[in-house]
Every structure is written in C-alpha cells, then in structure tokens.
Design an enzyme around this catalytic site. Sequence first.
Site, PDB file in Angstrom:
ATOM      1  N   ASN A   1       5.172   5.673   0.116  1.00 39.14           N
ATOM      2  CA  ASN A   1       4.052   6.518  -0.310  1.00 39.14           C
ATOM      3  C   ASN A   1       4.486   7.981  -0.281  1.00 39.14           C
ATOM      4  O   ASN A   1       5.377   8.353   0.476  1.00 39.14           O
ATOM      5  CB  ASN A   1       2.883   6.321   0.672  1.00 39.14           C
TER       6      ASN A   1
ATOM      7  N   LEU B   1      -5.232   0.170   2.033  1.00 41.39           N
ATOM      8  CA  LEU B   1      -4.667  -1.176   1.853  1.00 41.39           C
ATOM      9  C   LEU B   1      -4.880  -2.008   3.117  1.00 41.39           C
ATOM     10  O   LEU B   1      -4.864  -1.483   4.231  1.00 41.39           O
ATOM     11  CB  LEU B   1      -3.177  -1.061   1.532  1.00 41.39           C
TER      12      LEU B   1
ATOM     13  N   ARG C   1     -11.731  -5.955   0.318  1.00 40.03           N
ATOM     14  CA  ARG C   1     -10.417  -5.321   0.181  1.00 40.03           C
ATOM     15  C   ARG C   1      -9.313  -6.377   0.181  1.00 40.03           C
ATOM     16  O   ARG C   1      -8.326  -6.285  -0.552  1.00 40.03           O
ATOM     17  CB  ARG C   1     -10.223  -4.361   1.356  1.00 40.03           C
TER      18      ARG C   1
ATOM     19  N   MET D   1      -5.516   5.675  -4.508  1.00 39.55           N
ATOM     20  CA  MET D   1      -6.570   6.155  -3.604  1.00 39.55           C
ATOM     21  C   MET D   1      -7.397   5.025  -2.987  1.00 39.55           C
ATOM     22  O   MET D   1      -8.597   5.179  -2.776  1.00 39.55           O
ATOM     23  CB  MET D   1      -7.484   7.131  -4.367  1.00 39.55           C
ATOM     24  N   ARG D   2      -6.764   3.903  -2.707  1.00 40.39           N
ATOM     25  CA  ARG D   2      -7.447   2.816  -2.003  1.00 40.39           C
ATOM     26  C   ARG D   2      -6.710   2.559  -0.688  1.00 40.39           C
ATOM     27  O   ARG D   2      -5.469   2.553  -0.669  1.00 40.39           O
ATOM     28  CB  ARG D   2      -7.438   1.504  -2.810  1.00 40.39           C
TER      29      ARG D   2
ATOM     30  N   GLU E   1       7.001  17.675  -4.645  1.00 39.53           N
ATOM     31  CA  GLU E   1       6.752  16.225  -4.630  1.00 39.53           C
ATOM     32  C   GLU E   1       7.556  15.553  -5.742  1.00 39.53           C
ATOM     33  O   GLU E   1       8.150  14.483  -5.555  1.00 39.53           O
ATOM     34  CB  GLU E   1       5.260  15.927  -4.842  1.00 39.53           C
TER      35      GLU E   1
ATOM     36  N   ASP F   1      -1.090   7.167   6.559  1.00 40.73           N
ATOM     37  CA  ASP F   1      -0.108   8.260   6.517  1.00 40.73           C
ATOM     38  C   ASP F   1       0.809   8.292   7.739  1.00 40.73           C
ATOM     39  O   ASP F   1       1.156   9.366   8.253  1.00 40.73           O
ATOM     40  CB  ASP F   1      -0.813   9.625   6.310  1.00 40.73           C
TER      41      ASP F   1
ATOM     42  N   HIS G   1       2.863  11.818   0.433  1.00 38.92           N
ATOM     43  CA  HIS G   1       1.688  12.470   1.037  1.00 38.92           C
ATOM     44  C   HIS G   1       1.912  13.985   0.996  1.00 38.92           C
ATOM     45  O   HIS G   1       2.997  14.463   1.341  1.00 38.92           O
ATOM     46  CB  HIS G   1       1.520  11.994   2.485  1.00 38.92           C
TER      47      HIS G   1
ATOM     48  N   ASN H   1       3.307  12.180 -10.180  1.00 34.25           N
ATOM     49  CA  ASN H   1       4.450  11.641  -9.418  1.00 34.25           C
ATOM     50  C   ASN H   1       5.017  10.399 -10.088  1.00 34.25           C
ATOM     51  O   ASN H   1       6.233  10.192 -10.104  1.00 34.25           O
ATOM     52  CB  ASN H   1       4.037  11.333  -7.973  1.00 34.25           C
TER      53      ASN H   1
HETATM   54  C1  GRF Z   1      -0.238  13.840  -4.814  1.00 35.54           C
HETATM   55  O1  GRF Z   1      -0.502  15.097  -4.257  1.00 35.54           O
HETATM   56  C2  GRF Z   1       0.255  12.888  -3.758  1.00 35.54           C
HETATM   57  O2  GRF Z   1       0.989  13.495  -2.752  1.00 35.54           O
HETATM   58  C3  GRF Z   1      -1.045  12.339  -3.198  1.00 35.54           C
HETATM   59  O3  GRF Z   1      -1.901  12.227  -4.311  1.00 35.54           O
HETATM   60  C4  GRF Z   1      -1.516  13.154  -5.309  1.00 35.54           C
HETATM   61  C5  GRF Z   1      -1.275  12.355  -6.552  1.00 35.54           C
HETATM   62  O4  GRF Z   1      -0.982  13.176  -7.640  1.00 35.54           O
HETATM   63  N1  GRF Z   1      -0.826  11.100  -2.504  1.00 35.54           N
HETATM   64  P1  GRF Z   1      -0.419  12.531  -8.978  1.00 35.54           P
HETATM   65  O5  GRF Z   1      -1.442  11.472  -9.410  1.00 35.54           O
HETATM   66  O6  GRF Z   1       0.906  11.927  -8.667  1.00 35.54           O
HETATM   67  O7  GRF Z   1      -0.350  13.652  -9.946  1.00 35.54           O
END
Ligand code: GRF
Length: 205
Positions: free
Chosen positions: A110, A96, A68, A93-94, A177, A148, A112, A17
């Site tokens: 973000n 916040l 944190r 992946m943390r 995405e 989320d 999702h 992304n």
């Molecule tokens: C994606 O599926 C996004 O929606 C989620 O984590 C994944 C990240 O993928 N939050 P990338 O690192 O952008 O390839």
Amino acid sequence: MTKRVKTAILISDRGSNMQALLDACKQPNFPAEIVLVLSNNPNTVGLEVAEGFGIETHVVNHRDFSSRKEFDAVITKVLEERGVELVCLAGFMRLLSEEFIQTWRNRLINIHPSLLPAFTGLNTHERAIERGVKFTGCTVHYVRHEVDTGPIIAQAVVPVLAEDTPDTLAARILVEEHKIYPHALKLVASGAVRVEGEKLISISS
Ligand code: GRF
C-alpha cells in the site's frame, strides 16, 4: 527476459499512483507486469485510464455485498482467477478483512501519504500541518491488519513549508508518491527485499 510478477492494482478513485505503476511497468525488463486493475467504484476515471493502457479492468462494487468478508472473498477470487501474485493498493478506500490480509500476507502493498508510523489514517496533511511537523512525506509498506502498519518498503521525505495548505502539501507529496511506488514495486517484484519478522531485509545479489 525473466518472468515478470503478475500484479494487480486496486483503486477507488483517480488512480494517479496506478498510472505511475503502469508507466513503470511499460519499461522493458521491469520485474512486474500489471494484469488487472480492480475498483470498488464503477464510476472512477482511473478505470478509463487503465483501459487506455490496454489493461483489463474489473469492478467489484462494495454496495452489492452485505458484508466486508463476502466483498473481499470475491476480490480474492477475481485475483486468483487471473493468477495474480502481488497486489498493490493505490488509493483503495475500503478497509480489508483479516481473511483478505492473511490470504495476501507479504503479497499486498500500500501507499500512504505520511511518514509512517506518524499520521496513520485519513486527513494526514491537515494533521501534519496542525501538529507543526517540519517534515512529512509518503510510505510504501506491506499491509497488516492494523490500518497503515506493516513492514516499510520505501519512504520519501517532504518539507512542510510555513505557507502550506493541505492541498499544496498533498500536491508536493504526490510527486514523491509517484516515484517511490514504482521503486518499491521494483524492489518487491525483483526479490531484492523480503520480510523477516516485521522488518524489510535487503537481499544482496
Ligand atoms: C494517495 O495520496 C495515496 O497515498 C493514498 O490515496 C491517494 C490516492 O491517490 N493512499 P491516487 O488515486 O493514486 O491519485
């Protein structure tokens, strides 16, 4: 050219992304410029991809912090030092802290991989298949304290096929995405939308 919104992307992993956002920001007249890619993970391939685009990268390793709050405070400092105005989480992946989310309120978005408010949290594709939904998808939203949640900026719908596995579904959703995240960033950075209450309002020009 009009002023572009200084934007940072926070990643933890492969950063596909992030790459879609970097590609979009290369277009002339795109209303955002990526000034920094920050990762909590020093070993992610996403950092190399960002460097390939000539973007400054920075690592704030969560393992170096006992709380944190301290970890988040350093991230805010790094972002502020670079004059960042808008933050995009892209597979960061943390969780916040409340302080971080408050500091960046309505300047933090973000992506999702589900149609929020359905399937918040992890393993969205497994759960969508198990639940038997016929459609799922992806959502770009402003970030609020509850995971989320937050005003929705853009969504894309993807059908769930009878033969889908979590991996095949994830792959089809990822394609969407990569379209909606740049679209949402454009809406936000250009000022075409704003948050009123907890809903997104389109500004007519
Ligand atoms: C994606 O599926 C996004 O929606 C989620 O984590 C994944 C990240 O993928 N939050 P990338 O690192 O952008 O390839």
